[in-house]
Motif scaffolding. Structure first.
Motif, PDB file in Angstrom:
ATOM      1  N   VAL A 148       0.822  -1.136   0.119  1.00  0.00           N
ATOM      2  CA  VAL A 148      -0.001  -0.148   0.149  1.00  0.00           C
ATOM      3  C   VAL A 148       0.860   1.240  -0.205  1.00  0.00           C
ATOM      4  N   ASP A 149       0.804   1.874  -1.174  1.00  0.00           N
ATOM      5  CA  ASP A 149       1.911   3.050  -1.197  1.00  0.00           C
ATOM      6  C   ASP A 149       1.169   4.362  -0.872  1.00  0.00           C
ATOM      7  N   THR A 150       0.078   4.545  -0.568  1.00  0.00           N
ATOM      8  CA  THR A 150      -0.452   5.854  -0.483  1.00  0.00           C
ATOM      9  C   THR A 150      -1.234   5.745   1.292  1.00  0.00           C
ATOM     10  N   ALA A 151      -1.192   6.702   1.911  1.00  0.00           N
ATOM     11  CA  ALA A 151      -1.782   7.047   3.237  1.00  0.00           C
ATOM     12  C   ALA A 151      -3.179   6.731   3.351  1.00  0.00           C
ATOM     13  N   TYR A 152      -3.613   6.428   4.314  1.00  0.00           N
ATOM     14  CA  TYR A 152      -5.062   6.509   4.789  1.00  0.00           C
ATOM     15  C   TYR A 152      -5.565   7.868   4.862  1.00  0.00           C
ATOM     16  N   PRO A 153      -6.731   8.110   4.205  1.00  0.00           N
ATOM     17  CA  PRO A 153      -7.668   7.304   3.573  1.00  0.00           C
ATOM     18  C   PRO A 153      -7.516   7.244   1.934  1.00  0.00           C
ATOM     19  N   ALA A 154      -6.633   8.144   1.396  1.00  0.00           N
ATOM     20  CA  ALA A 154      -6.547   8.377   0.084  1.00  0.00           C
ATOM     21  C   ALA A 154      -6.128   6.849  -0.418  1.00  0.00           C
ATOM     22  N   CYS A 155      -5.573   5.957   0.148  1.00  0.00           N
ATOM     23  CA  CYS A 155      -5.465   4.703  -0.447  1.00  0.00           C
ATOM     24  C   CYS A 155      -6.690   3.845  -0.879  1.00  0.00           C
ATOM     25  N   TRP A 156      -7.934   4.327  -0.333  1.00  0.00           N
ATOM     26  CA  TRP A 156      -9.282   3.717  -0.699  1.00  0.00           C
ATOM     27  C   TRP A 156      -9.678   4.521  -1.509  1.00  0.00           C
ATOM     28  N   TRP A 157      -9.323   5.712  -1.962  1.00  0.00           N
ATOM     29  CA  TRP A 157     -10.069   6.604  -3.049  1.00  0.00           C
ATOM     30  C   TRP A 157      -9.916   6.287  -4.519  1.00  0.00           C
ATOM     31  N   THR A 158     -11.124   6.330  -5.030  1.00  0.00           N
ATOM     32  CA  THR A 158     -11.279   6.116  -6.764  1.00  0.00           C
ATOM     33  C   THR A 158     -11.884   7.233  -7.388  1.00  0.00           C
ATOM     34  N   GLY A 159     -11.721   7.407  -8.493  1.00  0.00           N
ATOM     35  CA  GLY A 159     -12.509   8.579  -9.332  1.00  0.00           C
ATOM     36  C   GLY A 159     -13.916   8.460  -8.786  1.00  0.00           C
ATOM     37  N   ALA A 160     -14.515   7.335  -8.547  1.00  0.00           N
ATOM     38  CA  ALA A 160     -16.113   7.227  -8.211  1.00  0.00           C
ATOM     39  C   ALA A 160     -16.232   8.147  -6.776  1.00  0.00           C
ATOM     40  N   ASP A 161     -15.345   8.214  -5.897  1.00  0.00           N
ATOM     41  CA  ASP A 161     -15.448   9.116  -4.913  1.00  0.00           C
ATOM     42  C   ASP A 161     -15.539  10.569  -5.066  1.00  0.00           C
ATOM     43  N   GLY A 162     -15.029  11.106  -6.081  1.00  0.00           N
ATOM     44  CA  GLY A 162     -14.825  12.494  -6.424  1.00  0.00           C
ATOM     45  C   GLY A 162     -14.426  13.298  -5.471  1.00  0.00           C
ATOM     46  N   VAL A 163     -15.001  14.486  -5.328  1.00  0.00           N
ATOM     47  CA  VAL A 163     -14.244  15.236  -4.191  1.00  0.00           C
ATOM     48  C   VAL A 163     -15.574  15.657  -2.962  1.00  0.00           C
ATOM     49  N   ASN A 164     -15.044  15.685  -1.772  1.00  0.00           N
ATOM     50  CA  ASN A 164     -15.727  15.870  -0.866  1.00  0.00           C
ATOM     51  C   ASN A 164     -16.009  17.392  -0.671  1.00  0.00           C
TER      52      ASN A 164
END
Ligand SMILES: [Zn+2]
Length: 275
Positions: A246-262
Motif C-alpha cells: 500500500v503506497d498511499t496513506a489512509y484514507p487516500a489509499c481507498w479513493w477512486t474517481g467514483a468518490d470524487g471530491v467531498n
C-alpha cells in the motif's frame, strides 16, 4: 526555538545532502560535521540534538500546536505551496487536519505491549530524529502523515516558517487540480491519477504526498473510509487495503474517481477552491 527559519537553497543544502544523494537515501549514523550542516543548523533547519520525549508529551505538543492554528492559516499556506514548491508550507495542512480533533489523552493500552489504541504510539521515553523529519518535510511535504511524532514536529515548525500568500496562479492550479480529481473515472486510483496532476510543479512523490494531504482533510475520502474532517480517527480504526504493497496513506489509499471530491470538507479547509 521560535525564530523564523531560512529556506534559501544554501541553507537547505546541508539538510538535503545529509539524507539524499545521487542514489537516493543516505542513512548517516550521526550528523556530518560539514560547513553545510553547520549552516543548516544556524538557519534553524537542522538540530544538533534529537527530541527526547514521550507519548504524553507528543500528544500535548500536537494538540497545543493544532489549537494555536486555524484552518485558514494552513489552507493559505497549502495553496501558496502549489506553484512555489514550498513543501514545508504544504505539509502543515495534512498535519493540522489529523491533529485538529486529536483528543488530549494519557496512554491507552487495553492489552499490555500494544501501542496506544488512540494515537498508535508506544509508551515510554523516546528519541526522535527531528532532522530526518524535517528532511522529509522539505523533500516531499512529509511522508508520516498520521504519525504523532511528525504531527507535533511539523505543526511546531510551521509556526517558524516564513509564510507566503497564495497568488492567482496558485488558485488557478488548485482549481485545475480539483477539477481533474472531481472528473476522474471510477477506475482511477490515488496512484494512477498522479500523472494527470502535472499542473502542480514537482515530481511524482511530491504529488503523491499532496494527494495524501487531501485525503487527511477528507477532500479525498470514501463513504466507508473517512478522513479526519469530522472526527479524529483512532489508529486502530485506520483500515488499510489488503494487498501486498500500500503506497498511499489512509484514507487516500481507498479513493477512486467514483468518490470524487467531498465539497463540504473542501469548503472547510480550502474555501478558495470550493465551487
Ligand atoms: Zn495515544
Amino acid at each position: 526555538m521560535s525564530e523564523t527559519y531560512d529556506v534559501s537553497p544554501q541553507s537547505l543544502r546541508g539538510l538535503m545532502e545529509t539524507y539524499w544523494g545521487p542514489r537516493g537515501w543516505r542513512t548517516p549514523s550521526r550528523l556530518p560535521e560539514t560547513p553545510a550542516v553547520e549552516r543548516a543548523i544556524a538557519a534553524g533547519l537542522m538540530f544538533a540534538e534529537p527530541w527526547t520525549t514521550s507519548h504524553d508529551d507528543l500528544v500535548d505538543r500536537a494538540v497545543r500546536a493544532a489549537a494555536a492554528l486555524s484552518a485558514d492559516d494552513v489552507g493559505q499556506a497549502f495553496l501558496a505551496s502549489l506553484t512555489s514548491r514550498r513543501l514545508d508550507l504544504r505539509s502543515a495542512l495534512g498535519s493540522y487536519a489529523v491533529a485538529r480533533l486529536l483528543p488530549s489523552h494519557a496512554f491507552q493500552d487495553p492489552f499490555a505491549g500494544d501501542p496506544c489504541h488512540i494515537c498508535g504510539l508506544y509508551p515510554g521515553k523516546r528519541t526522535v530524529d527531528v532532522n530526518v523529519l524535517n528532511f522529509e518535510r522539505f523533500k516531499w511535504g512529509g511522508v508520516r502523515r498520521d504519525d504523532l511524532e511528525y504531527l507535533a514536529f511539523d505543526l511546531e515548525q510551521f509556526t517558524r516558517a516564513p509564510k507566503l500568500s497564495p497568488t492567482s496562479a496558485d488558485i488557478e492550479v488548485g482549481k485545475h487540480l480539483l477539477e481533474v480529481l472531481r472528473t476522474s473515472t471510477a477506475k482511477t486510483t490515488s496512484t494512477s491519477v498522479l500523472p494527470a496532476l502535472r499542473m502542480v510543479p514537482g515530481n511524482k512523490d511530491e504529488r503523491s504526498a499532496l494527494v495524501e494531504i487531501l485525503g487527511a482533510c477528507g477532500v479525498l475520502e470514501t463513504p466507508d473510509h473517512h478522513g479526519y474532517a469530522e472526527s479524529y480517527l483512532p489508529s486502530d480504526q485506520r483500515e488499510l487495503p489488503v494487498r501486498h504493497h500500500v503506497d498511499t496513506a489512509y484514507p487516500a489509499c481507498w479513493w477512486t474517481g467514483a468518490d470524487g471530491v467531498n465539497d463540504a470538507n473542501l469548503a472547510l479547509f480550502l474555501p478558495q477552491l470550493a465551487t
